[in-house]
Scaffold this motif. Structure first.
Motif, PDB file in Angstrom:
ATOM      1  N   VAL A 155      10.681   4.008   3.840  1.00  0.00           N
ATOM      2  CA  VAL A 155      11.551   3.038   4.512  1.00  0.00           C
ATOM      3  C   VAL A 155      10.840   1.691   4.610  1.00  0.00           C
ATOM      4  N   LEU A 156       9.574   1.733   4.952  1.00  0.00           N
ATOM      5  CA  LEU A 156       8.796   0.494   5.049  1.00  0.00           C
ATOM      6  C   LEU A 156       8.760  -0.247   3.719  1.00  0.00           C
ATOM      7  N   ASP A 157       8.497   0.472   2.642  1.00  0.00           N
ATOM      8  CA  ASP A 157       8.454  -0.158   1.319  1.00  0.00           C
ATOM      9  C   ASP A 157       9.786  -0.829   0.989  1.00  0.00           C
ATOM     10  N   ALA A 158      10.879  -0.114   1.259  1.00  0.00           N
ATOM     11  CA  ALA A 158      12.206  -0.648   0.926  1.00  0.00           C
ATOM     12  C   ALA A 158      12.528  -1.880   1.760  1.00  0.00           C
ATOM     13  N   LEU A 159      12.174  -1.847   3.033  1.00  0.00           N
ATOM     14  CA  LEU A 159      12.437  -3.009   3.887  1.00  0.00           C
ATOM     15  C   LEU A 159      11.616  -4.212   3.441  1.00  0.00           C
ATOM     16  N   GLU A 160      10.363  -3.968   3.078  1.00  0.00           N
ATOM     17  CA  GLU A 160       9.534  -5.077   2.587  1.00  0.00           C
ATOM     18  C   GLU A 160      10.096  -5.636   1.281  1.00  0.00           C
ATOM     19  N   ARG A 161      10.501  -4.750   0.381  1.00  0.00           N
ATOM     20  CA  ARG A 161      11.068  -5.198  -0.897  1.00  0.00           C
ATOM     21  C   ARG A 161      12.303  -6.055  -0.681  1.00  0.00           C
ATOM     22  N   ALA A 162      13.073  -5.727   0.360  1.00  0.00           N
ATOM     23  CA  ALA A 162      14.293  -6.474   0.650  1.00  0.00           C
ATOM     24  C   ALA A 162      14.032  -7.736   1.463  1.00  0.00           C
ATOM     25  N   GLY A 163      12.764  -7.993   1.781  1.00  0.00           N
ATOM     26  CA  GLY A 163      12.429  -9.213   2.505  1.00  0.00           C
ATOM     27  C   GLY A 163      12.577  -9.119   4.004  1.00  0.00           C
ATOM     28  N   ALA A 164      12.741  -7.907   4.544  1.00  0.00           N
ATOM     29  CA  ALA A 164      12.852  -7.745   5.997  1.00  0.00           C
ATOM     30  C   ALA A 164      11.500  -8.002   6.653  1.00  0.00           C
ATOM     31  N   ASP A 165      11.533  -8.531   7.859  1.00  0.00           N
ATOM     32  CA  ASP A 165      10.308  -8.841   8.599  1.00  0.00           C
ATOM     33  C   ASP A 165       9.853  -7.592   9.333  1.00  0.00           C
ATOM     34  N   VAL A 166       8.844  -6.905   8.802  1.00  0.00           N
ATOM     35  CA  VAL A 166       8.347  -5.670   9.412  1.00  0.00           C
ATOM     36  C   VAL A 166       6.836  -5.772   9.601  1.00  0.00           C
ATOM     37  N   LEU A 167       6.356  -5.137  10.649  1.00  0.00           N
ATOM     38  CA  LEU A 167       4.925  -5.140  10.954  1.00  0.00           C
ATOM     39  C   LEU A 167       4.360  -3.759  10.673  1.00  0.00           C
ATOM     40  N   TRP A 168       3.213  -3.700  10.032  1.00  0.00           N
ATOM     41  CA  TRP A 168       2.592  -2.413   9.718  1.00  0.00           C
ATOM     42  C   TRP A 168       1.086  -2.575   9.731  1.00  0.00           C
ATOM     43  N   SER A 169       0.409  -1.423   9.721  1.00  0.00           N
ATOM     44  CA  SER A 169      -1.047  -1.464   9.700  1.00  0.00           C
ATOM     45  C   SER A 169      -1.601  -0.368   8.795  1.00  0.00           C
ATOM     46  N   CYS A 170      -1.447   0.909   9.192  1.00  0.00           N
ATOM     47  CA  CYS A 170      -2.125   1.993   8.472  1.00  0.00           C
ATOM     48  C   CYS A 170      -1.374   2.505   7.257  1.00  0.00           C
ATOM     49  N   ARG A 171      -0.061   2.470   7.283  1.00  0.00           N
ATOM     50  CA  ARG A 171       0.821   3.009   6.253  1.00  0.00           C
ATOM     51  C   ARG A 171       0.619   4.514   6.062  1.00  0.00           C
ATOM     52  N   GLU A 172       0.128   5.216   7.070  1.00  0.00           N
ATOM     53  CA  GLU A 172      -0.068   6.657   6.949  1.00  0.00           C
ATOM     54  C   GLU A 172       0.349   7.416   8.212  1.00  0.00           C
ATOM     55  N   GLY A 173       1.038   6.742   9.140  1.00  0.00           N
ATOM     56  CA  GLY A 173       1.591   7.429  10.305  1.00  0.00           C
ATOM     57  C   GLY A 173       0.607   7.760  11.394  1.00  0.00           C
ATOM     58  N   THR A 174      -0.471   6.960  11.524  1.00  0.00           N
ATOM     59  CA  THR A 174      -1.471   7.263  12.552  1.00  0.00           C
ATOM     60  C   THR A 174      -1.645   6.170  13.601  1.00  0.00           C
ATOM     61  N   CYS A 175      -1.050   4.989  13.414  1.00  0.00           N
ATOM     62  CA  CYS A 175      -1.361   3.878  14.325  1.00  0.00           C
ATOM     63  C   CYS A 175      -0.192   3.410  15.169  1.00  0.00           C
ATOM     64  N   ALA A 176       1.043   3.690  14.781  1.00  0.00           N
ATOM     65  CA  ALA A 176       2.261   3.331  15.520  1.00  0.00           C
ATOM     66  C   ALA A 176       2.622   1.856  15.442  1.00  0.00           C
ATOM     67  N   THR A 177       1.961   1.082  14.586  1.00  0.00           N
ATOM     68  CA  THR A 177       2.320  -0.329  14.463  1.00  0.00           C
ATOM     69  C   THR A 177       3.763  -0.492  14.002  1.00  0.00           C
ATOM     70  N   CYS A 178       4.221   0.367  13.113  1.00  0.00           N
ATOM     71  CA  CYS A 178       5.565   0.235  12.545  1.00  0.00           C
ATOM     72  C   CYS A 178       6.611   1.052  13.308  1.00  0.00           C
ATOM     73  N   GLU A 179       6.283   1.567  14.477  1.00  0.00           N
ATOM     74  CA  GLU A 179       7.247   2.375  15.240  1.00  0.00           C
ATOM     75  C   GLU A 179       8.516   1.570  15.505  1.00  0.00           C
ATOM     76  N   THR A 180       9.662   2.157  15.166  1.00  0.00           N
ATOM     77  CA  THR A 180      10.940   1.449  15.217  1.00  0.00           C
ATOM     78  C   THR A 180      11.986   2.299  15.937  1.00  0.00           C
ATOM     79  N   PRO A 181      12.734   1.708  16.880  1.00  0.00           N
ATOM     80  CA  PRO A 181      13.801   2.457  17.560  1.00  0.00           C
ATOM     81  C   PRO A 181      14.907   2.870  16.594  1.00  0.00           C
ATOM     82  N   VAL A 182      15.417   4.083  16.771  1.00  0.00           N
ATOM     83  CA  VAL A 182      16.496   4.617  15.938  1.00  0.00           C
ATOM     84  C   VAL A 182      17.742   4.768  16.796  1.00  0.00           C
TER      85      VAL A 182
END
Length: 309
Positions: A243-270
């Protein structure tokens, strides 16, 4: 997420392969507050981000302290900090975040392996301040590789150390069988230790923090549609993309750090949809609630997800 530039005030040798770094604001301003269990992201010169637990005193607003283990098989972050950073070096960090908070309990069992001692140090300080009942069990390959020996010695019999070359592994069966009612177990360290502790504790009494993602069995990935409610965008996520890759490819403004599910930087409400959780952070209760997901690794069990983004 707020970023700041800090200056290295001092560097100390803590154990074989472990250095601690004291960080201060270059202008002497107070640093943002934090609580035991928090960590900061350190942004390296090449843009790579690494997470390090804050292991100083939360009451000290003038400085942060982190400790870094030199990982021979790491990705270069620890080597850069050990080899290139000196007192006076400027670093970029992000504000503290806490995925490992200290909850209320009648008593506590703290279990650390190696550099996993770092998030537990401020917990011990806080529990001691409260007059709480607690015990730390700390294991390492050898005494020479076990950091913060002087600080730990000040707690006397509340700290039990297990250098593996002298006395073997931490006796988890003796420590955790049974876990007394009203006790919480906090554990941080290498994956084999976390796995062993998880097998010995009920999920509702255990809190863990991982440095690396746990192994999760998943089925084949499939495409899905992600709707960003606030921005009004709909983005198709192919099976081969996160999901992160697709959002970045589409130009969405997303914040990330580890890209492996250990830091919670990209935690997003569903807001809608069923989540296929693949992170190493959320508790079983948090997963069951379906309120948030780590978009760097987790996917959907439904064809469509609506995110509050």
């Amino acid at each position: 997420m707020i970023s700041a530039i800090v200056r290295i005030r001092s560097i100390s040798y803590e154990a074989e392969g472990v250095l601690s770094f004291v960080l201060i604001d270059p202008a002497g301003a107070p640093l943002p507050p934090w609580e035991p269990g928090a960590h900061v992201d350190v942004v390296l010169p090449d843009g790579v981000v690494r997470q390090y637990s804050l292991c100083g005193d939360p009451g000290d607003r003038d400085s942060y302290r982190i400790a870094v283990l030199l990982e021979e098989q790491g990705r270069g972050g620890s080597a850069w900090l050990h080899e290139k950073v000196r007192p006076g070096t400027l670093l970029e960090i992000r504000e503290p975040r806490n995925n490992f908070p200290l909850a209320a309990a009648d008593r506590y069992v703290l279990i650390a392996g190696g550099i996993g001692i770092t998030p537990l140090l401020p917990m011990m300080r806080e529990l001691d301040r409260r007059g709480a009942a607690w015990q730390l069990h700390y294991g390492g390959r050898s005494a020479a590789r076990m950091a913060f020996a002087g600080e730990l010695a000040a707690y006397g019999e509340r700290v039990r150390r297990y250098p593996q070359d002298e006395c073997g592994l931490i006796p988890l069966a003796e420590i955790l069988d049974p876990v007394a009612t009203g006790t919480l177990v906090y554990c941080c360290g290498p994956e084999p230790l976390l796995d062993a502790v998880e097998k010995s504790c009920a999920p509702d009494v255990l809190r863990v923090e991982r440095f690396h993602p746990r192994e999760i069995e998943t089925g084949p990935d499939r495409p899905m549609t992600v709707v960003l409610r606030r921005s009004g965008r709909t983005i198709e996520v192919p099976a081969e993309e996160t999901v992160l890759d697709a959002l970045e490819r589409a130009g969405a403004d997303v914040l990330w750090s580890c890209r492996e599910g250990t830091c919670a930087t990209c935690e997003t409400p569903v807001l809608e949809g069923e989540i296929d959780h693949r992170d190493s952070i959320l508790t079983p209760q948090e997963r069951e609630s379906g309120e948030t997901m780590m978009i760097c690794v987790s996917r959907a069990r439904t064809d469509r997800l609506v995110l509050d983004a």
